[in-house]
Design a protein around this motif. Structure first.
Motif, mmCIF file in Angstrom:
data_model
loop_
_atom_site.group_PDB
_atom_site.id
_atom_site.type_symbol
_atom_site.label_atom_id
_atom_site.label_comp_id
_atom_site.label_asym_id
_atom_site.label_seq_id
_atom_site.Cartn_x
_atom_site.Cartn_y
_atom_site.Cartn_z
ATOM 1 N N ILE A 1 0.829 -1.211 0.000
ATOM 2 C CA ILE A 1 0.000 0.000 0.000
ATOM 3 C C ILE A 1 0.861 1.258 0.000
ATOM 4 N N ASP A 2 0.269 2.314 -0.545
ATOM 5 C CA ASP A 2 0.936 3.608 -0.480
ATOM 6 C C ASP A 2 0.036 4.684 0.117
ATOM 7 N N VAL A 3 -1.231 4.355 0.362
ATOM 8 C CA VAL A 3 -2.156 5.298 0.988
ATOM 9 C C VAL A 3 -3.090 4.539 1.929
ATOM 10 N N VAL A 4 -3.299 5.119 3.119
ATOM 11 C CA VAL A 4 -4.324 4.617 4.042
ATOM 12 C C VAL A 4 -5.409 5.684 4.096
ATOM 13 N N LEU A 5 -6.594 5.325 3.622
ATOM 14 C CA LEU A 5 -7.733 6.244 3.679
ATOM 15 C C LEU A 5 -8.518 5.969 4.951
ATOM 16 N N VAL A 6 -8.807 7.032 5.697
ATOM 17 C CA VAL A 6 -9.636 6.900 6.890
ATOM 18 C C VAL A 6 -10.774 7.900 6.806
ATOM 19 N N GLN B 1 7.540 6.883 7.219
ATOM 20 C CA GLN B 1 8.864 6.297 6.995
ATOM 21 C C GLN B 1 8.829 5.207 5.926
ATOM 22 N N ASN B 2 7.649 4.619 5.757
ATOM 23 C CA ASN B 2 7.477 3.578 4.738
ATOM 24 C C ASN B 2 6.791 4.127 3.487
ATOM 25 N N ASN B 3 6.827 5.464 3.341
ATOM 26 C CA ASN B 3 6.241 6.148 2.177
ATOM 27 C C ASN B 3 4.766 5.837 1.985
ATOM 28 N N VAL B 4 4.044 5.722 3.109
ATOM 29 C CA VAL B 4 2.603 5.503 3.062
ATOM 30 C C VAL B 4 1.925 6.760 3.601
ATOM 31 N N LYS B 5 1.051 7.306 2.782
ATOM 32 C CA LYS B 5 0.328 8.517 3.129
ATOM 33 C C LYS B 5 -0.955 8.147 3.874
ATOM 34 N N VAL B 6 -1.329 8.957 4.869
ATOM 35 C CA VAL B 6 -2.628 8.822 5.534
ATOM 36 C C VAL B 6 -3.473 9.989 5.045
ATOM 37 N N TYR B 7 -4.658 9.663 4.552
ATOM 38 C CA TYR B 7 -5.557 10.709 4.094
ATOM 39 C C TYR B 7 -6.896 10.571 4.809
ATOM 40 N N SER B 8 -7.287 11.625 5.512
ATOM 41 C CA SER B 8 -8.571 11.677 6.200
ATOM 42 C C SER B 8 -9.596 12.280 5.253
ATOM 43 N N VAL B 9 -10.534 11.457 4.820
ATOM 44 C CA VAL B 9 -11.474 11.843 3.771
ATOM 45 C C VAL B 9 -12.376 13.000 4.199
ATOM 46 N N GLU C 1 -12.066 15.090 6.693
ATOM 47 C CA GLU C 1 -11.361 16.262 7.199
ATOM 48 C C GLU C 1 -10.444 16.887 6.151
ATOM 49 N N GLY C 2 -10.196 16.167 5.063
ATOM 50 C CA GLY C 2 -9.323 16.671 4.015
ATOM 51 C C GLY C 2 -7.880 16.822 4.462
ATOM 52 N N ILE C 3 -7.462 15.975 5.406
ATOM 53 C CA ILE C 3 -6.106 16.061 5.952
ATOM 54 C C ILE C 3 -5.222 15.012 5.292
ATOM 55 N N ASP C 4 -4.038 15.458 4.866
ATOM 56 C CA ASP C 4 -3.077 14.620 4.166
ATOM 57 C C ASP C 4 -1.783 14.614 4.978
ATOM 58 N N SER C 5 -1.343 13.446 5.412
ATOM 59 C CA SER C 5 -0.147 13.356 6.260
ATOM 60 C C SER C 5 1.136 13.755 5.541
ATOM 61 N N THR C 6 1.097 13.828 4.209
ATOM 62 C CA THR C 6 2.295 14.244 3.476
ATOM 63 C C THR C 6 2.328 15.750 3.240
ATOM 64 N N ASN C 7 1.271 16.437 3.581
ATOM 65 C CA ASN C 7 1.205 17.884 3.416
ATOM 66 C C ASN C 7 1.707 18.549 4.695
ATOM 67 N N GLU C 8 2.835 19.235 4.617
ATOM 68 C CA GLU C 8 3.420 19.874 5.800
ATOM 69 C C GLU C 8 2.455 20.846 6.467
ATOM 70 N N ASN C 9 1.585 21.478 5.687
ATOM 71 C CA ASN C 9 0.617 22.419 6.247
ATOM 72 C C ASN C 9 -0.425 21.718 7.119
ATOM 73 N N MET D 1 -2.567 20.550 12.111
ATOM 74 C CA MET D 1 -3.957 20.093 12.239
ATOM 75 C C MET D 1 -4.006 18.647 12.723
ATOM 76 N N ILE D 2 -3.095 17.814 12.244
ATOM 77 C CA ILE D 2 -3.029 16.423 12.710
ATOM 78 C C ILE D 2 -2.776 16.396 14.209
ATOM 79 N N GLY D 3 -1.849 17.219 14.679
ATOM 80 C CA GLY D 3 -1.558 17.298 16.112
ATOM 81 C C GLY D 3 -2.767 17.727 16.922
ATOM 82 N N PHE D 4 -3.470 18.766 16.455
ATOM 83 C CA PHE D 4 -4.671 19.227 17.161
ATOM 84 C C PHE D 4 -5.746 18.151 17.182
ATOM 85 N N LYS D 5 -5.960 17.510 16.048
ATOM 86 C CA LYS D 5 -6.978 16.442 15.976
ATOM 87 C C LYS D 5 -6.649 15.323 16.956
ATOM 88 N N GLN D 6 -5.378 14.968 17.062
ATOM 89 C CA GLN D 6 -4.983 13.897 17.974
ATOM 90 C C GLN D 6 -5.246 14.292 19.428
#
Length: 164
Positions: free
Chosen positions: A40-45, A67-75, A77-85, A89-94
Motif C-alpha cells: 500500500i501507499d495510501v491509508v484512507l480513513v 517512513q514507509n512512504n505511506v500517506k494517511v488521508y482523512s477523507v 477532514e481533508g487532511i493529508d499526512s504528506t502535506n506539511e501544512n 492540524m493532525i496534532g490538534f486532531k490527535q
C-alpha cells in the motif's frame, strides 16, 4: 480489487467494538502487514479518530507510515499526512481525539459508580436475572447450565474457539 479516484483499492480494515485508545487491534495489524509487504501507499480513513484516539500512539503510527512512504488521508477532514501544512492540524486532531476518549471513559465510569452506589444493578452476569415483582436477583437455570458446560470444557482443555 476495485479502482476509485485513480487508486486501486486492495482491501479494507476495521475494528468494530474495540477502543481507539489501544493499538492492539486486528485492523491495524492488517494495515501493518500490508505496509511491511509494500502493498500500500495510501491509508484512507473516514477521520483521524478512526485510525486511533491515543495521541502518542497515533502519531507514532503515522510516523511509521511516513517512513514507509505511506500517506494517511482523512477523507472527511481533508487532511493529508504528506502535506506539511496539515501537520499542525493532525496534532490538534490527535489532542481532541485523545481528550474525547478519556472524557467519555470518565463519564461512563462515573455513571456506573453512581448506579452502583444507588444499588441499581445495570448488567447482571450471565445466568442471573432480576425478578420484576420482587426485585430479587435469581439464577436462570438454563443459562447456568450453559455457563457450567463452557467452564467444564475450558477446564478439560478445550480452546475458546472450539467451545464457541
Amino acid at each position: 480489487m476495485t479502482t476509485q479516484n485513480r487508486y486501486e483499492i486492495i482491501g479494507e480494515s476495521f475494528d468494530d467494538n474495540v477502543s481507539g485508545m489501544t493499538f492492539n487491534r486486528k485492523g491495524l495489524g492488517e494495515i501493518e502487514n500490508a505496509v511491511n509487504e509494500g502493498k500500500i501507499d495510501v491509508v484512507l480513513v473516514k477521520d483521524l479518530s478512526r485510525l486511533g484516539r491515543h495521541r502518542t500512539q497515533t502519531e507514532l503510527f503515522i510516523d511509521h507510515l511516513r517512513q514507509n512512504n505511506v500517506k494517511v488521508y482523512s477523507v472527511t477532514e481533508g487532511i493529508d499526512s504528506t502535506n506539511e501544512n496539515d501537520d499542525l492540524m493532525i496534532g490538534f486532531k490527535q489532542i481532541f481525539n485523545d481528550f474525547y476518549a478519556k472524557n467519555i471513559s470518565k463519564k461512563v465510569h462515573t455513571g456506573i459508580r453512581k448506579k452502583q452506589k444507588s444499588e441499581l444493578v445495570v448488567n447482571l452476569p450471565m445466568r442471573y436475572y432480576k425478578d420484576r415483582n420482587t426485585n430479587e436477583i435469581l439464577i436462570d437455570e438454563t443459562a447456568a447450565d450453559i455457563v457450567r458446560e463452557i467452564f467444564q470444557k475450558y477446564i478439560n482443555g478445550y480452546g475458546l474457539t472450539t467451545i464457541a
